[in-house]
Write an enzyme that holds these catalytic residues in place. Structure first.
Site, short mmCIF file in Angstrom:
data_model
loop_
_atom_site.label_atom_id
_atom_site.label_comp_id
_atom_site.label_asym_id
_atom_site.label_seq_id
_atom_site.Cartn_x
_atom_site.Cartn_y
_atom_site.Cartn_z
CB THR A 149 -0.89 -0.26 1.15
OG1 THR A 149 -1.54 -1.15 1.29
CG2 THR A 149 -1.41 1.34 1.33
CG ASN B 102 -6.48 -8.01 -5.70
OD1 ASN B 102 -6.06 -7.44 -6.53
ND2 ASN B 102 -7.53 -7.34 -4.69
CB SER C 271 3.48 -6.31 -0.81
OG SER C 271 3.26 -6.93 1.10
CG HIS D 108 1.26 -9.46 3.75
ND1 HIS D 108 0.12 -10.26 3.86
CD2 HIS D 108 1.40 -8.19 3.37
CE1 HIS D 108 -0.51 -9.42 2.80
NE2 HIS D 108 0.11 -7.87 2.40
CB THR E 43 14.05 3.81 13.04
OG1 THR E 43 14.80 4.87 13.30
CG2 THR E 43 15.47 2.19 12.58
CB CYS F 173 -16.95 -6.14 3.95
SG CYS F 173 -18.05 -5.45 5.56
N1 PLP Z 1 -2.13 -3.77 -4.25
C1 PLP Z 1 -2.26 -5.97 -4.51
C2 PLP Z 1 -2.62 -5.62 -5.91
C3 PLP Z 1 -2.72 -6.99 -3.13
O1 PLP Z 1 -3.12 -7.56 -4.02
C4 PLP Z 1 -2.65 -6.08 -2.36
C5 PLP Z 1 -3.14 -7.28 -0.51
O2 PLP Z 1 -3.67 -6.98 -0.79
C6 PLP Z 1 -2.10 -4.36 -1.56
C7 PLP Z 1 -1.37 -3.90 -2.88
C8 PLP Z 1 -1.87 -3.86 -0.69
O3 PLP Z 1 -0.36 -4.56 0.53
P1 PLP Z 1 -0.39 -4.29 1.38
O4 PLP Z 1 -1.25 -5.46 2.60
O5 PLP Z 1 1.02 -5.13 1.18
O6 PLP Z 1 -0.07 -3.46 2.33
#
Ligand code: PLP
Length: 375
Positions: free
Chosen positions: A72, A140, A188, A190, A226, A313
């Site tokens: 994000t 996503n 990202s 995670h 940091t 939601c």
């Molecule tokens: N962009 C896409 C395509 C995503 O699927 C997501 C997370 O769902 C993000 C950006 C946001 O990433 P983060 O959860 O690391 O802020």
């Protein structure tokens, strides 16, 4: 008790044990990477080694990587940090792109969720102000892979910069920033086995970035604060494993395709979104006709299977997916969609458990529908 089945990797992937180990060790080390003493130098070394490994994932150089708090922030930095007068985004971007700029111009997608390159070209041609285009690598919700290299060529033809949100694609398919031809690329950790709260914006050498976060010279002046040393180290550990396992990840297509064939046998009228486009091998976004996404997610959860709704939601109100609507799905059909997403620890029996629960729920809904029409 039987093991709960996790099929929501596109929301977040379980953290790789090696990433947890690397992070635990990093947390045990004291030291601010900006400090000049030995503790600081050790922390700095950990950050810079990790930077090399994250850069390698996308064929970039370490100096191009700006660590952020996740996808994000990386997307917000790309869209707001380049000082462009126009921002042009595809209709299926993640909210962190879609909502990052004040008044973006939106390029439609076709019925498979693929950006209309003709519409992008017309948008670029009709206004000569300096633009930034943002097109995601993989969606996503549907897993649909966008023609980013072609979009990049068009953008550059018109003097625009191009950003790619590669948050869902990276670690799941080979990504090379130069081959894609993009100027900025978001990652990202995670989404592929690293910790939440750490990501990166990879910035080509010719692009100047104005920081969103000010008050320190970290990340070459592009992001103050940091560094999240443990997060960065975990990010690198997950990156190494995702790179090593890229071929295995492609093998998930066998599981996903088997799942989709079975859904089509059980419910021939099901819709699989984006099925005719190139897709990530791990993602299926499909409908259970007549049954709302929330009902499915809750019923599957009770059966021990975690998936997500194709709907978002917000403030207590469930809205049908903007992405599916952009693909031309009717409101009602979009409201029946769920997303199943597999990953590094998914197994055949997980898919079997999902299918058993799904077919039971579908049979129950069919027999309720038959009772209602008989009454
Ligand atoms: N962009 C896409 C395509 C995503 O699927 C997501 C997370 O769902 C993000 C950006 C946001 O990433 P983060 O959860 O690391 O802020």
């Amino acid at each position: 008790m039987t093991r709960a089945v996790y099929l929501d990797y596109n929301a977040t992937a379980p953290v790789r044990p090696a990433a947890i180990k690397a992070m635990t060790e990093a947390l045990e080390q004291c030291g601010n990477p900006s400090s000049v003493h030995r503790f600081g130098r050790l922390a700095r070394r950990a950050v810079e080694e990790a930077r090399e490994r994250v850069a390698a994932l996308v064929g970039a150089r370490a100096a191009q990587v700006v660590f952020t708090s996740g996808g994000t922030e990386a997307n917000n930095l790309a869209l707001n940090g380049t000082g462009r007068e126009r921002v042009i985004v595809s209709a299926v971007e993640h909210d962190s792109v879609f909502s990052a700029a004040a008044d973006p111009e939106i390029i439609p997608v076709d019925g498979n969720g693929v950006i209309e390159l003709g519409a992008l070209e017309r948008a670029l041609a009709r206004d000569s102000r300096r633009a930034l285009v943002s097109v995601m690598l993989a969606n996503n919700e549907t897993g649909v892979i966008e023609p980013v290299a072609a979009a990049a060529e068009l953008a550059h033809e018109f003097g625009a910069l191009i950003h790619c949100d590669a948050v869902q694609g990276a670690g799941k398919m080979p990504v090379n920033m130069e081959r894609l031809g993009v100027d900025l690329l978001s990652l990202s950790a995670h989404k592929y086995g690293g910790p939440k709260g750490i990501g990166a914006l990879v910035v080509a050498d010719h692009v100047a970035i104005n920081p969103l976060l000010r008050g320190g010279g970290q990340e070459r002046g592009r992001r103050a604060g940091t560094e999240n040393v443990a997060g960065i180290v975990g990010f690198a550990a997950a990156t190494d494993l995702a790179t090593r396992d890229l071929d295995r990840f492609q093998g998930l297509a066998r599981l996903r395709d088997g799942l989709e064939s079975r859904l089509q046998e059980l419910a021939p009228e099901t819709t699989i979104f984006g099925a005719a486009a190139p897709r990530l091998p791990n993602t299926c976004c499909g409908t259970m006709p007549g049954v709302s996404s929330e009902t499915q997610v809750m019923a599957l959860d009770l059966a021990g299977v975690a998936v997500s709704a194709g709907a978002a939601c917000s403030s207590g109100k469930v809205e049908t997916s903007r992405v599916l609507r952009a693909m031309g799905a009717e409101e009602e059909v979009a409201g029946w969609a769920i997303r199943v997403s597999l990953g590094w620890d998914s197994r055949d029996e997980d898919v079997a458990r999902f299918l058993a629960a799904w077919s039971e729920l579908y049979a129950a809904s069919r027999s309720r529908a038959a009772d209602v029409s008989a009454a």
